[in-house]
Design a protein around this motif. Sequence first.
Motif, PDB file in Angstrom:
ATOM      1  N   LEU A 142      -6.844  -2.244   1.724  1.00 21.71           N
ATOM      2  CA  LEU A 142      -6.875  -2.138   0.261  1.00 21.71           C
ATOM      3  C   LEU A 142      -8.016  -1.237  -0.197  1.00 21.71           C
ATOM      4  O   LEU A 142      -7.831  -0.351  -1.045  1.00 21.71           O
ATOM      5  N   THR A 143      -9.196  -1.442   0.368  1.00 24.41           N
ATOM      6  CA  THR A 143     -10.371  -0.715  -0.103  1.00 24.41           C
ATOM      7  C   THR A 143     -10.348   0.745   0.324  1.00 24.41           C
ATOM      8  O   THR A 143     -10.615   1.644  -0.473  1.00 24.41           O
ATOM      9  N   SER A 194      -9.446  -6.765  -3.421  1.00 28.44           N
ATOM     10  CA  SER A 194     -10.532  -6.897  -2.451  1.00 28.44           C
ATOM     11  C   SER A 194     -11.626  -7.821  -2.978  1.00 28.44           C
ATOM     12  O   SER A 194     -12.175  -8.642  -2.231  1.00 28.44           O
ATOM     13  N   VAL A 232       0.836  -1.206   0.000  1.00 27.45           N
ATOM     14  CA  VAL A 232       0.000   0.000   0.000  1.00 27.45           C
ATOM     15  C   VAL A 232       0.871   1.257   0.000  1.00 27.45           C
ATOM     16  O   VAL A 232       0.525   2.270  -0.610  1.00 27.45           O
ATOM     17  N   GLY A 278      -5.182   3.229   5.941  1.00 26.49           N
ATOM     18  CA  GLY A 278      -4.866   1.911   5.427  1.00 26.49           C
ATOM     19  C   GLY A 278      -3.754   1.189   6.139  1.00 26.49           C
ATOM     20  O   GLY A 278      -3.680  -0.050   6.082  1.00 26.49           O
ATOM     21  N   PRO A 307      -3.709   2.170  -9.300  1.00 23.55           N
ATOM     22  CA  PRO A 307      -3.751   1.629  -7.936  1.00 23.55           C
ATOM     23  C   PRO A 307      -5.168   1.441  -7.408  1.00 23.55           C
ATOM     24  O   PRO A 307      -5.425   0.505  -6.640  1.00 23.55           O
ATOM     25  N   SER A 350      -7.811   2.676   1.176  1.00 22.71           N
ATOM     26  CA  SER A 350      -6.789   3.461   0.468  1.00 22.71           C
ATOM     27  C   SER A 350      -7.232   3.757  -0.956  1.00 22.71           C
ATOM     28  O   SER A 350      -7.022   4.877  -1.462  1.00 22.71           O
ATOM     29  N   ALA A 351      -7.892   2.795  -1.629  1.00 24.55           N
ATOM     30  CA  ALA A 351      -8.413   3.039  -2.981  1.00 24.55           C
ATOM     31  C   ALA A 351      -9.452   4.150  -2.959  1.00 24.55           C
ATOM     32  O   ALA A 351      -9.493   5.001  -3.860  1.00 24.55           O
ATOM     33  N   HIS A 381      -6.321  -2.285  -6.204  1.00 27.82           N
ATOM     34  CA  HIS A 381      -6.775  -2.527  -4.832  1.00 27.82           C
ATOM     35  C   HIS A 381      -8.175  -3.134  -4.809  1.00 27.82           C
ATOM     36  O   HIS A 381      -8.444  -4.080  -4.058  1.00 27.82           O
ATOM     37  N   THR A 390       1.781   1.715  -3.725  1.00 29.06           N
ATOM     38  CA  THR A 390       0.679   2.201  -4.566  1.00 29.06           C
ATOM     39  C   THR A 390       0.281   3.631  -4.190  1.00 29.06           C
ATOM     40  O   THR A 390      -0.104   4.423  -5.058  1.00 29.06           O
TER      41      THR A 390
END
Length: 483
Positions: free
Chosen positions: A340-341, A459, A78, A250, A451, A343-344, A455, A81
């Motif tokens: 992951l989610t 997920s 993370v 994240g 990214p 931060s996206a 991500h 990305t």
Amino acid sequence: MNALFFVLGIPLAGGAVLALVGHRDRAMEINVAFSAATFLAACVLTAEVIAGGPLFAWEREFFIDPLNVFLVALTSFVGMTTALFSRPYMRVERDHGKMTPPRLRLYHSMYQLFGFTMLVALTTNNLGILWVAMEAATLTTVLLVSVYRTAASLEAAWKYFILCGVGIAQALFGTVMLYMAAEKVVGAEGALLWTNLDAVKDLLDPRIITLAFAFLFIGYGTKVGLVPVHNWLPDAHAEGPTPVSAVLSGLLLNVALYAVLRCKVLTDGALGSPLAGHMMIGFGLLSVVAAAFLLMRQRDIKRMFAYSSIEHMGLMTFAFGLGGPVATFAGLLHMTVHSLTKSAIFFTVGHAAQKAGTQVMDEIRGLVKVNPPVGWGLMLGSLAILGMPPFGVFASEFLIITTAMREQPWTTPFLLLALGVAFASMFGRVQPMVFGDTTLERLAHPPALAPVFVHLALSLMLGLYVPPYLDGWFRQAARMVGG
């Protein structure tokens, strides 16, 4: 352990290099290069652990096992990305005059040092070094949150520094008490090494350990963002640069919860009772419910998703408090997919706020018409974090709620109510932002959206299929933490 040397040495070197050249045009690419090199070193370290099992380094001061190795890989991934996302984002901020050369140098150097402090906290075997790393992480993020030097960002940074400073002071007192209990059993040398304490945890004085865990839980729980010691988190997310919000939500919250888990293992063994688990269930449930209702009132998009992070960290804390292999597995899975989610989501939120020139949700409309990938990324990310199947958050929440129905049935109505309120509030706000009428214009620099969808794809995969090696990590870590 050459891999561990590079995992820690690369971001430390990156901080030093970018302190000198972080203001130059190529600094953003240099930041990405150091972050990518750290991720590659983390992959090599992970392979070493898979092949040879838990590893010690440097006079047993550092220790890598299934619990922290996947967090090291997740943190470095993370971090990489987010550095990619940061390139075009910071160019727009520079063009708008918000990031001057000195601020860019500070941002890039502190970004690498922040990664270094988190990786030290995850890999150390010494609970004293863990405390030092958490304090260093606080100091680096204070500088990142305040980098814009506006009145609001300085206020948020001071609030973060004061509240987390008080929390970390509580954790220091708990660490000292832990040393007092351990010194009587293992002697002064090595009394703070977690592996030594884990080997003799049933011999530790339960009265001292009870008090130590109380202080450690309050201290590190402040960094987790648990209610009622959460007030720093929404301000820090809202006023700092969006890449900082992404790594705060994240990564840093995970590291703080990891510290709590290490302390919980020792407390469970010393007391032979579920006291630590009950504390985590109580504060975790309180955080889930309070955050769900608080996010209803938010008008700033970054503050709304900050309260969402409090909700999800509370859900993880609740899961780990339940204990047992299933709930702990679910907590680890939720930790992964949330990183992951969320931060996206912050990646898309950052681009959306730059397009609109504001973070006020009522003034951001029609993203899908201006830039379809940003709009769809925000919508899919929001659905994923709200637990829509088949994303990974749905799988982890399903496991947590079904386990709660069996182990602590009285908590189920509160969990379902909070998740329902959060869904209605967030979806109702995001939908017009994505599909409403708009007057927004395109950004001068194309956003880095790869990214976001990488991500979200990960997920989605974890909601449908957990790879065998990752499943093995989770199961081993679940046995270690939750029994």
